[in-house]
Write a protein that holds these residues in place. Structure first.
Motif, PDB file in Angstrom:
ATOM      1  N   ASN A  29       0.855  -1.192   0.000  1.00 57.17           N
ATOM      2  CA  ASN A  29       0.000   0.000   0.000  1.00 57.17           C
ATOM      3  C   ASN A  29       0.892   1.243   0.000  1.00 57.17           C
ATOM      4  O   ASN A  29       1.171   1.831   1.050  1.00 57.17           O
ATOM      5  N   PRO A  30       1.369   1.660  -1.181  1.00 56.26           N
ATOM      6  CA  PRO A  30       2.342   2.771  -1.221  1.00 56.26           C
ATOM      7  C   PRO A  30       1.801   4.091  -0.702  1.00 56.26           C
ATOM      8  O   PRO A  30       2.540   4.860  -0.093  1.00 56.26           O
ATOM      9  N   GLN A  31       0.521   4.364  -0.913  1.00 56.23           N
ATOM     10  CA  GLN A  31      -0.025   5.641  -0.458  1.00 56.23           C
ATOM     11  C   GLN A  31       0.019   5.746   1.056  1.00 56.23           C
ATOM     12  O   GLN A  31       0.266   6.827   1.619  1.00 56.23           O
ATOM     13  N   GLY A  48       4.632  11.710  -6.339  1.00 50.38           N
ATOM     14  CA  GLY A  48       5.119  10.424  -5.869  1.00 50.38           C
ATOM     15  C   GLY A  48       6.521  10.425  -5.314  1.00 50.38           C
ATOM     16  O   GLY A  48       7.097   9.355  -5.090  1.00 50.38           O
ATOM     17  N   VAL A  49       7.096  11.605  -5.076  1.00 49.07           N
ATOM     18  CA  VAL A  49       8.479  11.705  -4.608  1.00 49.07           C
ATOM     19  C   VAL A  49       8.511  12.383  -3.245  1.00 49.07           C
ATOM     20  O   VAL A  49       7.929  13.449  -3.051  1.00 49.07           O
ATOM     21  N   ASP A  54      16.795  20.080   1.905  1.00 46.27           N
ATOM     22  CA  ASP A  54      18.075  20.121   1.203  1.00 46.27           C
ATOM     23  C   ASP A  54      18.115  19.191  -0.005  1.00 46.27           C
ATOM     24  O   ASP A  54      18.846  19.460  -0.961  1.00 46.27           O
ATOM     25  N   ARG A  55      17.363  18.107   0.046  1.00 50.47           N
ATOM     26  CA  ARG A  55      17.437  17.091  -1.003  1.00 50.47           C
ATOM     27  C   ARG A  55      16.019  16.722  -1.452  1.00 50.47           C
ATOM     28  O   ARG A  55      15.355  15.900  -0.820  1.00 50.47           O
ATOM     29  N   PRO A  56      15.548  17.319  -2.546  1.00 52.87           N
ATOM     30  CA  PRO A  56      14.154  17.163  -2.948  1.00 52.87           C
ATOM     31  C   PRO A  56      13.766  15.768  -3.392  1.00 52.87           C
ATOM     32  O   PRO A  56      12.577  15.452  -3.445  1.00 52.87           O
ATOM     33  N   VAL A  57      14.746  14.927  -3.730  1.00 50.56           N
ATOM     34  CA  VAL A  57      14.447  13.534  -4.073  1.00 50.56           C
ATOM     35  C   VAL A  57      15.221  12.648  -3.108  1.00 50.56           C
ATOM     36  O   VAL A  57      16.456  12.604  -3.135  1.00 50.56           O
ATOM     37  N   SER A  62       6.775   2.575  -4.224  1.00 49.68           N
ATOM     38  CA  SER A  62       6.089   1.917  -5.327  1.00 49.68           C
ATOM     39  C   SER A  62       5.265   0.753  -4.789  1.00 49.68           C
ATOM     40  O   SER A  62       5.392   0.352  -3.634  1.00 49.68           O
ATOM     41  N   GLU A  63       4.402   0.220  -5.653  1.00 50.37           N
ATOM     42  CA  GLU A  63       3.570  -0.912  -5.251  1.00 50.37           C
ATOM     43  C   GLU A  63       4.271  -2.222  -5.581  1.00 50.37           C
ATOM     44  O   GLU A  63       4.858  -2.384  -6.655  1.00 50.37           O
TER      45      GLU A  63
END
Length: 332
Positions: A29-31, A48-49, A54-57, A62-63
């Protein structure tokens, strides 16, 4: 079955890998997990990120039919490093794709994808300065401590490391150290567990024994011991979250820790104050050992705090389901 000091030194001379950029975790259940981290120190920096100021990603969810690390994103210094890593993958009989600035491959043991790009992690802003009172030094007067005044969940600074368990210890360590180019900081009991780094942290990756190959935990850094305590306490207000072990300070790595279980069943760690290795030669000559064991030095779980992890720390209840799912997918 373990790597010798001589075989490692040739790889330590290369500083090719220089960053753990981000990870992706697969859950049923990724959400649910995405929303959990929105409430506990991360932000949605794009669709989804999850990221940090400081670090946006930093983390994507994921499912998947079972929980596992699905991707690891690293950085290296130069295009020459990409070419060298690609050649080592070929020499090891592993397939890779990419171009002059990127190489992609699949971990031969765990099965997650690995992407390495020329670049480096975004720099981190300095840790907030807190006023602490001590004997003979009064730096906070006529006010309460920050941890008392500001009890909201601390902001997560970054994803700092992952720990993977596997029955194929030697093969896994060989892949990360000799093929990808991780540097080994310490080993316990002649390879029973291996701490590796690509940044200055004592470890960005640890590989330890397990009955199947699985994600033992992921770790997110916060500012200090107060932030570890506040972040863990706030997470426990969610009835889907449980404490596994903590708070304490590790021996190897020296970081303050608190391990909890997230709503998807993954163990995660809030940590701060990890050993930093910036002089490779000094560390290898003076501090690094490949045979910590028993009471001989800092091989125990913690220097203060809980000393014996519960069984669930090394053997989560869903391991049989993970093993079955991996077998069904054709993974080792």
């Amino acid at each position: 079955d373990t790597l010798t000091s001589n075989s490692l030194m040739s790889y330590y001379s290369s500083m090719a890998l220089n960053g753990l950029l981000d990870i992706q975790i697969a859950v049923s259940n990724p959400q649910e997990l995405f929303d959990f981290w929105l409430q506990h120190g991360m932000s949605a920096t794009s669709d989804g990120v999850l990221g940090t100021p400081d670090r946006p990603v930093q983390m994507q969810i994921s499912e998947g039919s079972y929980r596992h690390l699905s991707s690891m994103h690293l950085s290296c210094e130069t295009e020459a490093d990409i070419a060298a890593i690609s050649q080592r993958l070929t020499d090891a009989g592993l397939t890779s794709t990419g171009d002059s600035t990127t190489v992609r491959c699949t971990d031969p043991i765990f099965g997650h994808s690995i992407v390495i790009d020329v670049g480096s992690p975004h720099s981190l802003t300095p840790t907030q300065t807190r006023a602490f009172n001590g004997p003979g030094e009064r730096t906070r007067v006529n006010t309460r401590a920050d941890a008392v005044l500001h009890t909201e969940s601390p902001i997560v600074r970054r994803v700092g490391h992952v720990v993977l368990g596997t029955p194929y210890l030697a093969e896994a360590v060989d892949f990360y150290a000799n093929v990808l180019g991780y540097r080994i900081s310490d080993q316990i009991m002649k390879g029973f567990a291996t701490f590796m780094r690509v940044e200055s942290d004592h470890h960005n990756l640890m590989i330890q024994p397990g009955p199947t190959s699985y994600l033992n935990h992921y770790a997110v850094e916060v500012d200090d011991i107060d932030a570890v305590g506040l972040a863990g306490s706030n997470a426990l207000k969610d009835e889907r979250v449980s404490s596994v072990i903590g708070v304490g300070r590790h021996n190897l790595g020296a970081n303050v820790f608190w391990y909890l279980q997230d709503p998807s069943g993954n163990m995660f760690e809030f940590f701060s104050d990890m050993d930093q290795i910036v002089d490779e030669e000094l560390w290898d000559r003076v501090h690094r050992r490949l045979d910590w064991e028993g009471e001989d030095g800092p091989s125990g779980f913690s220097v203060w705090g809980p000393t014996d992890p519960p069984e669930v720390f090394f053997s989560p209840p869903d391991l049989p389901a993970i093993a079955a799912a991996r077998e069904a997918s054709g993974l080792k």
